[in-house]
Design an enzyme around this catalytic site. Structure first.
Site, PDB file in Angstrom:
ATOM      1  N   HIS A 152       4.147   6.452   5.568  1.00  0.00           N
ATOM      2  CA  HIS A 152       3.039   7.211   6.178  1.00  0.00           C
ATOM      3  C   HIS A 152       2.243   6.516   6.992  1.00  0.00           C
ATOM      4  O   HIS A 152       1.520   7.216   7.824  1.00  0.00           O
ATOM      5  CB  HIS A 152       2.208   8.040   5.064  1.00  0.00           C
ATOM      6  CG  HIS A 152       1.191   6.877   4.367  1.00  0.00           C
ATOM      7  ND1 HIS A 152       1.571   6.011   3.538  1.00  0.00           N
ATOM      8  CD2 HIS A 152      -0.231   6.310   4.661  1.00  0.00           C
ATOM      9  CE1 HIS A 152       0.668   5.281   3.146  1.00  0.00           C
ATOM     10  NE2 HIS A 152      -0.516   5.393   3.666  1.00  0.00           N
ATOM     11  N   ASP A 175      -3.054   8.294  -0.657  1.00  0.00           N
ATOM     12  CA  ASP A 175      -3.281   7.398   0.238  1.00  0.00           C
ATOM     13  C   ASP A 175      -4.893   6.810   0.041  1.00  0.00           C
ATOM     14  O   ASP A 175      -5.344   5.844   0.014  1.00  0.00           O
ATOM     15  CB  ASP A 175      -2.998   7.686   1.518  1.00  0.00           C
ATOM     16  CG  ASP A 175      -3.639   6.912   2.640  1.00  0.00           C
ATOM     17  OD1 ASP A 175      -3.335   5.633   2.695  1.00  0.00           O
ATOM     18  OD2 ASP A 175      -4.641   7.304   3.401  1.00  0.00           O
ATOM     19  N   ASP A 217     -25.017  18.088 -23.288  1.00  0.00           N
ATOM     20  CA  ASP A 217     -23.473  18.269 -23.245  1.00  0.00           C
ATOM     21  C   ASP A 217     -22.769  17.407 -22.301  1.00  0.00           C
ATOM     22  O   ASP A 217     -21.843  17.449 -21.443  1.00  0.00           O
ATOM     23  CB  ASP A 217     -23.381  19.650 -22.555  1.00  0.00           C
ATOM     24  CG  ASP A 217     -23.772  19.742 -21.349  1.00  0.00           C
ATOM     25  OD1 ASP A 217     -24.467  19.154 -20.889  1.00  0.00           O
ATOM     26  OD2 ASP A 217     -23.336  20.938 -20.528  1.00  0.00           O
ATOM     27  N   HIS A 260       0.676  -1.137   0.032  1.00  0.00           N
ATOM     28  CA  HIS A 260       0.126  -0.079  -0.113  1.00  0.00           C
ATOM     29  C   HIS A 260       0.716   1.382  -0.058  1.00  0.00           C
ATOM     30  O   HIS A 260       0.680   2.242  -0.734  1.00  0.00           O
ATOM     31  CB  HIS A 260      -0.928  -0.216   1.204  1.00  0.00           C
ATOM     32  CG  HIS A 260      -1.638   1.347   1.289  1.00  0.00           C
ATOM     33  ND1 HIS A 260      -2.625   2.014   0.459  1.00  0.00           N
ATOM     34  CD2 HIS A 260      -1.452   2.098   2.583  1.00  0.00           C
ATOM     35  CE1 HIS A 260      -2.896   3.131   1.062  1.00  0.00           C
ATOM     36  NE2 HIS A 260      -2.329   3.293   2.328  1.00  0.00           N
ATOM     37  N   GLU A 283       1.138   5.316  12.878  1.00  0.00           N
ATOM     38  CA  GLU A 283       0.179   4.863  13.417  1.00  0.00           C
ATOM     39  C   GLU A 283      -0.255   3.374  13.676  1.00  0.00           C
ATOM     40  O   GLU A 283      -0.765   2.900  14.701  1.00  0.00           O
ATOM     41  CB  GLU A 283      -0.800   5.330  12.231  1.00  0.00           C
ATOM     42  CG  GLU A 283      -2.478   5.048  12.687  1.00  0.00           C
ATOM     43  CD  GLU A 283      -3.267   5.527  11.534  1.00  0.00           C
ATOM     44  OE1 GLU A 283      -4.367   5.129  11.309  1.00  0.00           O
ATOM     45  OE2 GLU A 283      -2.914   6.486  10.685  1.00  0.00           O
ATOM     46  N   ASP A 284       0.344   2.505  12.823  1.00  0.00           N
ATOM     47  CA  ASP A 284       0.091   1.211  12.812  1.00  0.00           C
ATOM     48  C   ASP A 284       1.569   0.365  13.261  1.00  0.00           C
ATOM     49  O   ASP A 284       1.171  -0.856  13.043  1.00  0.00           O
ATOM     50  CB  ASP A 284      -0.329   0.714  11.322  1.00  0.00           C
ATOM     51  CG  ASP A 284      -1.467   1.428  10.952  1.00  0.00           C
ATOM     52  OD1 ASP A 284      -2.360   1.751  11.667  1.00  0.00           O
ATOM     53  OD2 ASP A 284      -1.569   1.440   9.623  1.00  0.00           O
TER      54      ASP A 284
END
Length: 729
Positions: free
Chosen positions: A86, A153, A273, A62, A90-91
């Site tokens: 990134h 992301d 259009d 990812h 956090e993870d």
């Protein structure tokens, strides 16, 4: 020409290879920076070791895909490193400090800006989401690359959304349509906006997308031939005029078609259009030559020409737009722009990095983005909480714009429906806070006037003026709404502190004391126990009705002091309260922390009682008001007060006047009221029995004596048969 990422470098299951990424980076980055990106990949792969995505693939694929998207936008190496890392804060167990030590503070700040708030417990998912988005948006104001990483992301997450549950798909798609696609549009990154919208549309409204897709496919055969015919005609016309330019025909994306159907309440067959053509030339003056050329080729549709070259959109977008009646009577849209305009149209703020050595293509959107980010900072300072801030951001992200001029010729773009007050705040917050009137095209106009394209607006200010709460009923821009609310909150807080001090001193007077003579140690201990920062916060709590002054006073006085139970005014009967020596005097100038009940509308001269209302301060009633109910059950909320000897201002009250049912009765009664110096705020008429009519007036009076004068005057009117003061239950 478009900087969209190519999927040619993906392996068969949709994952990007690090070797392909490095090979691509070698095309525009020096070898040492490519090596740093590869080192970041290894660092991230080790940090995410053992972690898998919902699809079952290793997690590192990812961030690698996110970095590839940003590489196609030709972002700098620090942005790419941050993209590869990134999710590590956090993870994984890796702290921000380790990222900073390994790759530098800039990279660590970018990674932290993209990371969610996971260490704080929130009351709801909505609050947690709002707080995380607020953190990201504020980090974006420090470094715009934060949002570029987040958009990449989100784009990859949307491309791989099929692995998520149906509920998660809908929630993420809704958030994408509400927040991330509009942000991409606001920053001018068109290709990301279009892909995010179509992917979210497919997951949030799959059936609607299928219906539109089938409708487009049914008409594609005939339309493809028409597109080819128009392209050929345009190219031939350019060649005849010796103009170098590229012509491209395209179908509008599915979500764009759906949005136009929804906004204009039209069926697919009514949209003429659906197909658009883009003509890209070398210079600005050539754009206008091509405009004349296409208007000679096909008939223009009146009212459908827009010059975004002279007046760019808020995100820096520039082009000439015109609608024409093409072959077979089919309406087509043509966009004419230069190559630099095309780069900005597709890449927006990212053009600042992609083409920053090739002229000023990115400077305009970069400056416009900086203005928007400054507005975000102002909204954050004034918003009450993260949820309120996010709501204001959503409002700000959906502008259907009008273009306006200042008297000096400066162009401002505002959301459609904007008023003169919105315009004032767009100039500067201080101008908005002190505006009192406006001139629109040199004519005086109310501040609530809705502005139209091309108008020149001059704002008139006055020292000492302040926002009116009524402005919230008509302003439409987030900046105006946030500033007005913030200013009113500050006014209310100041008034609550002043009023709270008066309330507390009134209770302390029973102990022959006041706040300035209270023992400092006891006061500090109480503030600490109550978790209040200082004595001003205590005053505000009392003034807003969140704490009872009588109870606070008892806590602040030594327990050995005489307890004046039964003398504080709390819980006394109506007969006993006349013995109270220290009633609080109401002047009528206390502001928003003292309100007057609409059920009985007390005025100076009435016997009054007040009830504490948490968050509002006190609500003043007439003592005989039926809504006070059983006083025994409200002892802890009752406050016995009195009018000041010199009340200030005018107070609303209601009277009912019964008159004969005659023509002109209302005018006669209203004239009699006005004679006595009273303004009529509202009037309602109700016929009773065909012979009489009840007229209910809401009028402003100075006192009970003033009201008596009005009633005496009305009794002299021959048509009037009865007058009563209205009290509502």
């Amino acid at each position: 020409m478009s900087p969209k990422p190519s999927k040619a470098t993906q392996i068969s299951d949709g994952r990007y290879l690090v070797s392909d990424l490095c090979a691509y980076l070698e095309g525009y980055l020096p070898p040492d920076q490519v090596a740093e990106c590869y080192r970041a990949y290894l660092f991230g792969a080790e940090a995410h070791e053992g972690q898998k995505r919902k699809s079952g693939e290793p997690y590192i694929y990812h961030p690698l895909a996110v970095a590839r998207i940003l590489a196609e936008m030709r972002m700098d190496h620090k942005c790419l490193i941050a993209a590869l890392l990134h999710d590590v804060i956090e993870d994984t167990q890796i702290p921000k400090e380790e990222v900073a030590a390994t790759f530098g503070d800039d990279v660590a700040e970018l990674v932290d800006g993209v990371s969610k708030l996971t260490q704080i417990d929130f009351k709801s998912r909505a609050e947690a989401q709002a707080a995380s988005l607020q953190k990201m948006l504020l980090a974006m104001t420090r470094d715009i690359r934060v949002i570029l990483i987040k958009l990449a992301d989100r784009l990859h997450n949307m491309r791989t959304l099929d692995a998520m549950s149906a509920e998660a798909c809908r929630r993420i798609s809704r958030e994408t349509l509400d927040i991330f696609a509009p942000i991409a549009n606001r920053l001018g990154i068109n290709w990301i906006r279009v892909e995010l919208e179509d992917l979210a549309f497919a997951h949030y409204w799959p059936w609607r997308r299928q219906v539109i897709q089938r409708a487009v496919q049914r008409t594609s055969g005939a339309r493809i031939e028409m597109v080819s015919m128009v392209e050929t005609a345009l190219k031939r016309a350019l060649l005849q005029e010796d103009i170098q330019g590229a012509v491209e025909g395209r179908r509008k994306h599915f979500y764009g078609i759906y949005r136009k159907m929804r906004d204009k309440s039209r069926g697919f067959s009514e949209l003429l259009d659906v197909f658009a053509f883009r003509v890209t030339v070398d210079r600005v003056d050539t754009c206008y030559r091509v405009l004349g050329l296409v208007h000679n080729l096909y008939k223009p549709v009146p009212g459908r020409f827009k010059d975004y070259v002279a007046i760019p959109k808020a995100n820096g977008y520039q082009a000439l737009h015109t609608a024409l009646v093409g072959p077979q009577g089919i309406q087509i849209e043509i966009q004419i722009r230069t190559e630099d305009m095309h780069r900005v149209a597709e890449s927006g703020i990212a053009a600042h990095w992609m083409y920053k050595n090739g002229g000023q293509a990115g400077s305009n959107p970069a400056a416009l983005a900086a203005d928007w980010l400054q507005n975000l900072l102002e909204m954050q300072r004034e918003a009450g909480n993260s949820v309120e801030f996010l709501e204001h951001v959503k409002v700000d992200l959906f502008p259907d714009e009008v273009y306006l001029f200042t008297p000096k010729g400066r162009i401002l773009s505002l959301k459609r429906g904007a008023t003169a007050v919105d315009f004032a705040y767009a100039i500067h917050s201080d101008v908005g806070n002190s505006c009192v009137a406006a001139r629109i095209d040199r004519r005086m106009a109310p501040l609530s006037t809705t502005l139209r394209n091309g108008q020149t607006v001059e704002i008139i200010t006055a020292p000492g003026a302040r926002p009116n709460p009524g402005w919230l009923n008509f302003v439409v821009t987030a900046k105006a709404r946030v500033n007005i609310r913030g200013h009113l909150k500050n006014i209310k807080l100041r008034e609550a502190r002043a009023f709270g001090r008066r309330l507390l001193n009134a209770e302390l007077a029973l102990f022959n004391n006041d706040i300035d003579r209270v023992d400092a140690i006891r006061l500090a201990a109480y503030l600490e126990e109550a978790k209040l920062k200082d004595v001003d916060d205590l005053f505000a709590e009392i003034g807003l009705g969140n704490r009872l002054a009588a109870l606070v006073a008892r806590r602040l006085i030594d327990a050995e002091s005489e307890d004046p139970a039964g003398e504080s005014g709390i819980g006394e009967s109506g007969a006993d309260k006349d013995l109270h020596p220290h009633r609080l005097a109401i002047r009528g100038t206390e502001g928003m922390v003292v309100s007057f009940a609409r059920c009985c509308r007390p005025i100076p001269g009435d016997d009054i009682t007040a009830l504490f209302s948490p968050g509002r301060g006190i609500v003043v009633h007439r003592s005989e008001c039926r809504n006070l109910g059983g006083l025994e059950g409200k002892k802890d909320k009752l406050l016995h007060i009195e009018w000041s000897s010199e009340p200030e201002g005018e107070f609303p009250t209601e009277i009912r006047v019964e008159t004969g049912n005659r023509r002109g009765a209302l005018a006669v009664v209203a004239g009699a009221i006005a004679e006595q110096g009273s303004n009529i705020e509202n009037v309602q008429s109700r016929e009773k029995d065909g012979m009489t009519t009840d007229l209910e007036f809401l009028i402003l009076v100075r006192s009970r004596a003033h009201l008596a004068c009005i009633i005496r005057r009305l009794r002299r009117v021959p048509l009037v048969t009865r007058i009563t003061r209205v009290t509502r239950s």
